[in-house]
Design a protein around this motif. Sequence first.
Motif, PDB file in Angstrom:
ATOM      1  N   ASN A 110      27.506  -6.044  64.333  1.00 25.73           N
ATOM      2  CA  ASN A 110      26.525  -6.255  63.266  1.00 25.73           C
ATOM      3  C   ASN A 110      25.315  -7.061  63.707  1.00 25.73           C
ATOM      4  O   ASN A 110      24.502  -7.465  62.865  1.00 25.73           O
ATOM      5  N   THR A 158      21.802  -8.309  64.639  1.00 25.67           N
ATOM      6  CA  THR A 158      20.458  -7.826  64.279  1.00 25.67           C
ATOM      7  C   THR A 158      19.426  -8.148  65.345  1.00 25.67           C
ATOM      8  O   THR A 158      18.335  -7.592  65.333  1.00 25.67           O
ATOM      9  N   PRO A 213      29.359   1.375  66.789  1.00 28.31           N
ATOM     10  CA  PRO A 213      30.244   0.211  66.840  1.00 28.31           C
ATOM     11  C   PRO A 213      31.616   0.484  67.476  1.00 28.31           C
ATOM     12  O   PRO A 213      32.390  -0.449  67.672  1.00 28.31           O
TER      13      PRO A 213
END
Length: 404
Positions: A100, A102, A171
Amino acid sequence: MTENIKLGLRENWLQFSILVIVNAFVGGMVGLERTIFPEFAEAEFGVASTTAILSFIVAFGITKALTNYFTGKLANRFGRKNLLVLGWLFAIPIPFILMNATNWNWVVFANILLGINQGLTWSSTVVMKIDLVGEKNRGTAMGINEFAGYFAVGVVALITGFIAQKYGITPYPFYLGIAISIIGLLLSIFFVKDTRVFVSKEQESSKAEEFKNVFVETTFKDKTLSSVTQAGLVNNLNDGMIWGLLPILLLSFNYDAKNIGIIAAIYPAVWGIGQLFTGRMADFYSKKKMLFIGMLLQGFAIMLIPFFTEFYQLASISTILGLGTALVYPTFLSAIADATHPQQRAESIGVFRLWRDLGYAIGAILSGIIADVFGIEYAVLSIGAITILSSLVIQFRMPSIQNR
């Protein structure tokens, strides 16, 4: 209190086996990143600078090194098992952060957590195995321990390369990390037992003298300990370069993620499997000769990399590099354990592992700067030359260690 305690690999095979399995999961956490990170950095975050990509290895190396030191320093006070469990708690968030993230700073932060995880867990399993087996089987114990960890690095590196090739760089490869961290934590909580009482048992018959300052002796003064420590630093210096630059170099040779994964996996896999044999050898043959030959092999193998670009040539070089590393890795730890008092062993191993894993950071910074200024080939050649120099320090400074 120690009357019923028996030292030895055979006498403590069950607990030893559990620790071997735990260390395989520890190694698996590092294998997650081994193959895919340069591509992950560029594809997900547009990070193309070699130095910037290597920043995650720098963060990992410095954090792991410091954690190694404090794990060794605190092992007698807080207990090996408690530090092992704490290490796994730091592992749980890592795959979620990587999936996750960023920006690149989150990736660096995940590798700081990974450094803490590895320092606490790997150091604890090393010390616990040495506690269990006593003097006679130290090399064998370290060979099995490092085999489990580094073979797992290679296997997981290979698996993540295949997953990335088929399903994409994120992922899916990181799902593996979730399973590894949870299983490692549960095994450590419910099946591992602390081993401090074994130290008290060995102390009854130990002839090693205590040092006034373990850090200074291990780093500088004691010829055996300091020679082993510098070689450990250089070993991980070249490993940091291989970890960060080899996939980038292979990308420049137009290899895909699958073939990069295979070449990148051969080195830790041979390193891992080889230690099953070299660890045993360290109980019978000259540790000094094994360290000299191993470092020399590593140096020559690294210096061949820029000149041979075919797949099978690089696979062969990766094999030689793995064999050289297999000769030295369990021998480092066995030599340190032989040269220190049982009560100071954990701290001395912690100091050795502090400097050894600072090699990751130093290697990543040094090779990254040389690569950005002069090119990757010059970085590889420079690290190879440093490795050969390290072998000469072993040859001319380190006394021979008598196997017991």
